[in-house]
Design a protein around this motif. Structure first.
Motif, PDB file in Angstrom:
ATOM      1  N   ARG A 121      57.667 -13.438   7.189  1.00 41.89           N
ATOM      2  CA  ARG A 121      57.092 -12.550   8.063  1.00 41.89           C
ATOM      3  C   ARG A 121      57.529 -11.193   8.068  1.00 41.89           C
ATOM      4  O   ARG A 121      58.836 -10.934   7.792  1.00 41.89           O
ATOM      5  N   VAL A 122      56.544 -10.321   7.948  1.00 41.69           N
ATOM      6  CA  VAL A 122      56.825  -8.835   7.792  1.00 41.69           C
ATOM      7  C   VAL A 122      56.196  -8.108   8.732  1.00 41.69           C
ATOM      8  O   VAL A 122      55.097  -8.263   9.393  1.00 41.69           O
ATOM      9  N   LEU A 123      57.117  -7.087   9.229  1.00 37.82           N
ATOM     10  CA  LEU A 123      56.860  -6.185  10.382  1.00 37.82           C
ATOM     11  C   LEU A 123      56.787  -4.913   9.741  1.00 37.82           C
ATOM     12  O   LEU A 123      57.943  -4.223   9.200  1.00 37.82           O
ATOM     13  N   GLU A 124      55.594  -4.132   9.892  1.00 36.24           N
ATOM     14  CA  GLU A 124      55.723  -2.740   9.278  1.00 36.24           C
ATOM     15  C   GLU A 124      55.631  -1.728  10.709  1.00 36.24           C
ATOM     16  O   GLU A 124      54.643  -1.834  11.295  1.00 36.24           O
ATOM     17  N   PHE A 125      56.792  -1.325  10.800  1.00 32.54           N
ATOM     18  CA  PHE A 125      57.069  -0.363  11.943  1.00 32.54           C
ATOM     19  C   PHE A 125      56.695   1.138  11.770  1.00 32.54           C
ATOM     20  O   PHE A 125      56.880   1.606  10.784  1.00 32.54           O
ATOM     21  N   ASP A 175      62.299   0.456  25.367  1.00 30.45           N
ATOM     22  CA  ASP A 175      61.487  -0.061  25.877  1.00 30.45           C
ATOM     23  C   ASP A 175      60.285  -1.261  25.248  1.00 30.45           C
ATOM     24  O   ASP A 175      59.505  -1.495  25.554  1.00 30.45           O
ATOM     25  N   VAL A 176      60.491  -1.136  23.724  1.00 25.50           N
ATOM     26  CA  VAL A 176      60.050  -1.997  22.967  1.00 25.50           C
ATOM     27  C   VAL A 176      60.212  -3.472  23.286  1.00 25.50           C
ATOM     28  O   VAL A 176      61.562  -3.656  23.059  1.00 25.50           O
ATOM     29  N   ARG A 177      59.140  -4.268  23.349  1.00 32.26           N
ATOM     30  CA  ARG A 177      59.657  -5.628  23.403  1.00 32.26           C
ATOM     31  C   ARG A 177      58.925  -6.499  21.996  1.00 32.26           C
ATOM     32  O   ARG A 177      58.017  -6.346  21.926  1.00 32.26           O
ATOM     33  N   TRP A 178      59.913  -7.017  21.290  1.00 33.46           N
ATOM     34  CA  TRP A 178      59.418  -7.424  20.096  1.00 33.46           C
ATOM     35  C   TRP A 178      58.760  -8.898  20.330  1.00 33.46           C
ATOM     36  O   TRP A 178      59.419  -9.745  21.001  1.00 33.46           O
ATOM     37  N   PRO A 179      57.580  -9.076  19.872  1.00 33.24           N
ATOM     38  CA  PRO A 179      56.969 -10.387  20.196  1.00 33.24           C
ATOM     39  C   PRO A 179      57.623 -11.600  19.374  1.00 33.24           C
ATOM     40  O   PRO A 179      57.587 -12.792  20.028  1.00 33.24           O
ATOM     41  N   GLN A 180      58.239 -11.300  18.533  1.00 31.59           N
ATOM     42  CA  GLN A 180      59.132 -12.391  17.740  1.00 31.59           C
ATOM     43  C   GLN A 180      60.231 -11.599  16.758  1.00 31.59           C
ATOM     44  O   GLN A 180      59.909 -10.425  16.762  1.00 31.59           O
ATOM     45  N   ARG A 181      60.901 -12.269  15.845  1.00 30.61           N
ATOM     46  CA  ARG A 181      61.684 -11.699  15.013  1.00 30.61           C
ATOM     47  C   ARG A 181      61.095 -11.735  13.554  1.00 30.61           C
ATOM     48  O   ARG A 181      60.388 -12.725  13.348  1.00 30.61           O
ATOM     49  N   TYR A 182      61.447 -10.934  12.555  1.00 28.91           N
ATOM     50  CA  TYR A 182      60.903 -10.905  11.242  1.00 28.91           C
ATOM     51  C   TYR A 182      61.899 -10.901  10.406  1.00 28.91           C
ATOM     52  O   TYR A 182      62.948 -10.320  10.174  1.00 28.91           O
ATOM     53  N   GLU A 183      61.475 -11.540   8.912  1.00 21.67           N
ATOM     54  CA  GLU A 183      62.502 -11.564   7.881  1.00 21.67           C
ATOM     55  C   GLU A 183      62.702 -10.428   7.299  1.00 21.67           C
ATOM     56  O   GLU A 183      63.596 -10.123   6.428  1.00 21.67           O
ATOM     57  N   LEU A 184      61.461  -9.487   7.384  1.00 17.99           N
ATOM     58  CA  LEU A 184      61.549  -8.063   6.937  1.00 17.99           C
ATOM     59  C   LEU A 184      61.062  -7.147   7.896  1.00 17.99           C
ATOM     60  O   LEU A 184      59.759  -7.456   8.275  1.00 17.99           O
ATOM     61  N   VAL A 185      61.705  -6.301   8.236  1.00 20.36           N
ATOM     62  CA  VAL A 185      61.204  -5.008   9.086  1.00 20.36           C
ATOM     63  C   VAL A 185      61.296  -3.901   8.228  1.00 20.36           C
ATOM     64  O   VAL A 185      62.327  -3.622   7.752  1.00 20.36           O
ATOM     65  N   GLN A 205      67.809  -0.913  17.762  1.00 23.17           N
ATOM     66  CA  GLN A 205      66.704  -1.642  18.314  1.00 23.17           C
ATOM     67  C   GLN A 205      65.882  -2.362  17.145  1.00 23.17           C
ATOM     68  O   GLN A 205      65.587  -3.442  17.497  1.00 23.17           O
ATOM     69  N   LEU A 206      65.578  -1.602  16.160  1.00 23.52           N
ATOM     70  CA  LEU A 206      64.928  -2.244  14.954  1.00 23.52           C
ATOM     71  C   LEU A 206      65.689  -3.201  14.410  1.00 23.52           C
ATOM     72  O   LEU A 206      65.222  -4.092  13.904  1.00 23.52           O
ATOM     73  N   TYR A 207      67.013  -3.016  14.178  1.00 26.26           N
ATOM     74  CA  TYR A 207      68.046  -4.013  13.801  1.00 26.26           C
ATOM     75  C   TYR A 207      67.770  -5.330  14.725  1.00 26.26           C
ATOM     76  O   TYR A 207      67.822  -6.548  14.168  1.00 26.26           O
ATOM     77  N   GLN A 208      67.353  -5.264  16.046  1.00 25.19           N
ATOM     78  CA  GLN A 208      67.358  -6.555  16.961  1.00 25.19           C
ATOM     79  C   GLN A 208      66.070  -7.390  16.400  1.00 25.19           C
ATOM     80  O   GLN A 208      65.857  -8.566  16.671  1.00 25.19           O
ATOM     81  N   ALA A 209      65.273  -6.724  15.808  1.00 27.81           N
ATOM     82  CA  ALA A 209      63.858  -7.322  15.432  1.00 27.81           C
ATOM     83  C   ALA A 209      64.055  -8.244  14.219  1.00 27.81           C
ATOM     84  O   ALA A 209      62.991  -8.808  13.993  1.00 27.81           O
ATOM     85  N   VAL A 210      65.120  -7.936  13.514  1.00 26.55           N
ATOM     86  CA  VAL A 210      65.361  -8.826  12.200  1.00 26.55           C
ATOM     87  C   VAL A 210      66.066 -10.341  12.752  1.00 26.55           C
ATOM     88  O   VAL A 210      66.686 -10.289  13.457  1.00 26.55           O
ATOM     89  N   THR A 211      65.437 -11.364  11.849  1.00 23.71           N
ATOM     90  CA  THR A 211      66.007 -12.643  11.946  1.00 23.71           C
ATOM     91  C   THR A 211      67.247 -12.614  11.360  1.00 23.71           C
ATOM     92  O   THR A 211      67.540 -11.942  10.572  1.00 23.71           O
ATOM     93  N   PRO A 212      68.219 -13.588  11.629  1.00 23.19           N
ATOM     94  CA  PRO A 212      69.390 -13.738  10.859  1.00 23.19           C
ATOM     95  C   PRO A 212      69.170 -13.914   9.280  1.00 23.19           C
ATOM     96  O   PRO A 212      68.171 -14.683   9.175  1.00 23.19           O
ATOM     97  N   ALA A 213      69.748 -13.277   8.372  1.00 21.20           N
ATOM     98  CA  ALA A 213      69.655 -13.368   6.975  1.00 21.20           C
ATOM     99  C   ALA A 213      68.623 -12.339   6.733  1.00 21.20           C
ATOM    100  O   ALA A 213      68.077 -12.316   5.409  1.00 21.20           O
ATOM    101  N   GLY A 214      67.836 -11.710   7.676  1.00 20.96           N
ATOM    102  CA  GLY A 214      66.816 -11.065   7.101  1.00 20.96           C
ATOM    103  C   GLY A 214      67.070  -9.777   6.962  1.00 20.96           C
ATOM    104  O   GLY A 214      68.100  -9.199   7.156  1.00 20.96           O
TER     105      GLY A 214
END
Length: 302
Positions: A121-125, A175-185, A205-214
């Motif tokens: 899973r990749v999030l392009e922010f 104020d950003v709410r992450w729909p899920q966590r991502y292996e790569l942000v 905040q962006l670090y919070q969007a990363v999965t463990p080991a992501g």
């Protein structure tokens, strides 16, 4: 009356009109030739491009590159290329630039042992109108990609054009709410635009969007960029000017930022922990922006 009207139209507009008429008549080959000429005129470049791509005519960039080459009229990055004096072919330069970014990201991820093609899973922010997204889709398909931007129209364009998931960001990081966590942000050229008041907060905040080991990958304007623009950093290693290519975001919220390596490392230590930094590469993206790779520990919570 028609003669007077035609005299008031530019060469590009006349060619565009002729191309539309040929399309209506079913003459695709003739339309392709005329619209290619309209695409060479700056005032009708994007309209002609849209017709060529939308109708799949000969000479389309989609046929050459094997991906969706639709470009939004609201794309500030394309406008930057179109207005730049060094760009002789803005369409080619814009599309090739996204491909270059894909190559640079893949090289960076290989360095830290997490290949892009193996990333679930990749999030392009701060994704904008898809300069890079279209190339990411070619590499990964749509199911593994989400995009986010503070401009609602940009997110809507990416969803509708490329078929990716997307959600609107916010001006305040909290104020950003992450729909899920991502292996790569992946955050390209956001921290090169943030004021001091939100720089560290966005990192946290962006670090919070990363999965463990992501991984969190982001870029900054570093020493080379600062020297090129004759920018003098302050004692903390920071400089911000309320000016950018964006026409959609407040300049005080999204300007132009330069940072020293010490500044970035200090913010990483404060917000994510110094051990999270696993790799950095000077002038990695576009031979202009520094790259930073943070890995969240396997047992670290989100």
């Amino acid at each position: 009356m028609t003669h007077t009207h035609d005299e008031a139209m530019s060469q590009g507009q006349l060619l565009l009109l002729e191309g539309q008429q040929l399309l209506a008549q079913g003459d695709r080959a003739g339309a392709a030739q005329v619209l290619a000429r309209a695409r060479d005129e700056r005032d009708t470049l994007l309209d002609a491009h849209a017709l060529i791509e939308g109708h799949g005519l000969g000479g389309s960039y989609s046929n050459i590159m094997g991906l969706d080459c639709t470009i939004s009229a609201q794309d500030d990055i394309f406008a930057f290329f179109a207005d730049h004096p060094s760009s002789r072919n803005p369409l080619r330069d814009y599309l090739a630039d996204g491909w270059r970014t894909l190559a640079e990201l893949m090289l960076l991820l290989e360095t830290v042992g997490q290949p892009l093609l193996a990333t679930p899973r990749v999030l392009e922010f701060a994704s904008g109108h898809g300069r890079f997204t279209r190339h990411l889709v070619k590499a990964l398909g749509t199911d593994r990609i989400a995009v986010s931007d503070v401009v609602p129209g940009a997110v809507e364009f990416a969803r509708n054009t490329f078929g990716v998931q997307g959600f609107v960001s916010a001006s305040r990081p909290e104020d950003v709410r992450w729909p899920q966590r991502y292996e790569l942000v992946f955050v390209l050229s956001l921290f090169s635009h943030l004021p001091r008041s939100t720089w560290g907060r966005w990192l946290a905040q962006l670090y919070q969007a990363v999965t463990p080991a992501g991984l969190l990958v982001f870029s900054t304007h570093g020493a080379k960029a600062a020297a090129y623009d004759n920018v003098q950093l302050d004692a903390e290693g920071f400089f911000f000017a309320p000016s950018s290519e964006s026409q959609a975001i407040d300049k005080n919220e999204y300007g132009t930022t330069f940072t020293s390596q010490d500044f970035v490392r200090a913010r990483i230590a404060e917000e994510c922990g110094a051990a999270s930094l696993v790799h950095s590469s000077a002038v990695h993206f576009w031979n202009h922006q520094d790259a930073w790779v943070l890995r969240k520990a396997a047992g670290e919570g989100t």
